[in-house]
Design a protein around this motif. Structure first.
Motif, short mmCIF file in Angstrom:
data_model
loop_
_atom_site.label_atom_id
_atom_site.label_comp_id
_atom_site.label_asym_id
_atom_site.label_seq_id
_atom_site.Cartn_x
_atom_site.Cartn_y
_atom_site.Cartn_z
N ALA A 1 27.19 -0.79 -1.72
CA ALA A 1 25.83 -0.12 -1.70
C ALA A 1 25.37 -0.23 -3.17
N TRP A 2 24.02 -0.31 -3.07
CA TRP A 2 23.23 -0.28 -4.46
C TRP A 2 22.62 1.33 -4.77
N TYR A 3 22.71 1.52 -6.07
CA TYR A 3 22.25 2.66 -6.26
C TYR A 3 21.16 2.32 -7.63
N ARG A 4 20.71 3.51 -7.86
CA ARG A 4 19.83 3.07 -9.36
C ARG A 4 19.55 4.80 -10.13
N GLN A 5 19.38 4.48 -11.17
CA GLN A 5 19.37 5.77 -12.06
C GLN A 5 18.40 5.28 -13.12
N THR A 6 17.42 6.50 -13.24
CA THR A 6 16.59 6.32 -14.59
C THR A 6 17.15 7.58 -15.56
N PRO A 7 16.75 7.90 -16.67
CA PRO A 7 16.89 8.66 -17.83
C PRO A 7 16.63 10.20 -17.39
N GLU A 8 15.76 10.28 -16.18
CA GLU A 8 15.28 11.64 -15.83
C GLU A 8 16.04 12.00 -14.67
N ASN A 9 16.53 11.03 -13.88
CA ASN A 9 17.15 11.47 -12.65
C ASN A 9 18.45 11.16 -12.51
N GLU A 10 19.28 11.92 -11.42
CA GLU A 10 20.56 11.39 -11.22
C GLU A 10 20.67 10.08 -10.32
N ARG A 11 21.99 9.35 -10.43
CA ARG A 11 21.91 8.19 -9.96
C ARG A 11 21.73 8.58 -8.22
N GLU A 12 20.93 7.54 -7.63
CA GLU A 12 20.62 7.67 -6.16
C GLU A 12 20.82 6.49 -5.38
N LEU A 13 21.23 6.73 -4.27
CA LEU A 13 21.63 5.51 -3.17
C LEU A 13 20.36 4.88 -2.77
N VAL A 14 20.11 3.59 -2.97
CA VAL A 14 19.01 2.69 -2.72
C VAL A 14 19.41 2.16 -1.24
N ALA A 15 20.60 1.45 -1.07
CA ALA A 15 20.72 0.82 0.36
C ALA A 15 22.34 0.49 0.21
N GLY A 16 22.90 0.61 1.58
CA GLY A 16 24.32 0.37 1.73
C GLY A 16 24.53 -0.61 2.96
N ILE A 17 25.65 -1.52 3.04
CA ILE A 17 26.07 -2.07 3.84
C ILE A 17 27.54 -2.24 4.06
N THR A 18 27.94 -1.93 5.57
CA THR A 18 29.36 -1.87 5.88
C THR A 18 29.93 -3.23 5.98
N GLY A 19 31.46 -3.10 6.09
CA GLY A 19 32.00 -4.23 6.44
C GLY A 19 31.53 -5.03 7.69
N GLY A 20 31.06 -4.25 8.63
CA GLY A 20 30.81 -4.91 9.85
C GLY A 20 29.08 -5.19 9.82
N GLY A 21 28.44 -5.14 8.69
CA GLY A 21 27.01 -5.43 8.62
C GLY A 21 26.03 -4.61 8.89
N THR A 22 26.41 -3.34 9.05
CA THR A 22 25.37 -2.01 9.39
C THR A 22 24.71 -1.64 8.10
N THR A 23 23.51 -1.68 7.90
CA THR A 23 22.83 -1.15 6.79
C THR A 23 22.31 -0.04 6.95
N ASN A 24 22.03 0.55 5.87
CA ASN A 24 21.13 2.00 5.75
C ASN A 24 20.48 1.95 4.43
N TYR A 25 19.11 2.51 4.51
CA TYR A 25 18.44 2.44 3.43
C TYR A 25 17.79 3.85 3.01
N ALA A 26 17.56 4.20 1.75
CA ALA A 26 16.88 5.18 1.47
C ALA A 26 15.33 5.20 1.98
N ALA A 27 14.81 6.37 2.22
CA ALA A 27 13.61 6.38 2.68
C ALA A 27 12.30 5.88 1.87
N PHE A 28 12.61 5.95 0.53
CA PHE A 28 11.83 5.22 -0.41
C PHE A 28 11.71 3.94 -0.67
#
Length: 121
Positions: A35-62
């Motif tokens: 998965a990819w996460y992102r973080q700014t100085p003002e915010n906690e680390r948040e999930l951006v997108a993920g992919i499983t071993g089988g190739g299933t993906t999920n994304y943050a709404a933003f």
């Protein structure tokens, strides 16, 4: 010691594109889920997108519809294609992966060092 090596960050104008890469430093390990996460100085680390071993993906709404996560198992690399970038996408982006030893079958959870993405006009 195995590491996740990130690249592809940089400065881009709003509406532009970047592609981040996350590679495993040693071929004796393979990437399972990641998965990819992102973080700014003002915010906690948040999930951006993920992919499983089988190739299933999920994304943050933003990022849905703008970012695409993919993997190339032959290269032991995961990518994050980021299109239509916005000012608020500015952050340090981190790769997180579950790596499995090809030899022993054991696994561990690893983080990349982070890569800066700056969206600015």
């Amino acid at each position: 010691q195995v590491q996740l090596v990130e690249s592809g960050g940089g400065l881009v104008q709003p509406g532009g594109s970047l592609r981040l890469s996350c590679s495993v430093s040693e071929s004796m390990f393979r990437i399972e889920a990641t998965a990819w996460y992102r973080q700014t100085p003002e915010n906690e680390r948040e999930l951006v997108a993920g992919i499983t071993g089988g190739g299933t993906t999920n994304y943050a709404a933003f990022v849905k519809g703008r970012f695409t996560i993919s993997r190339d198992d032959a290269k032991n690399t995961v990518y994050l294609q980021m299109n239509s970038l916005k000012l608020e996408d500015t952050a340090v982006y981190y790769c997180n992966a579950k790596l499995i030893s090809r030899r022993f079958g054991t696994w561990g959870d690893y983080w990349g060092q982070g890569t800066q993405v700056t969206v600015s006009s």
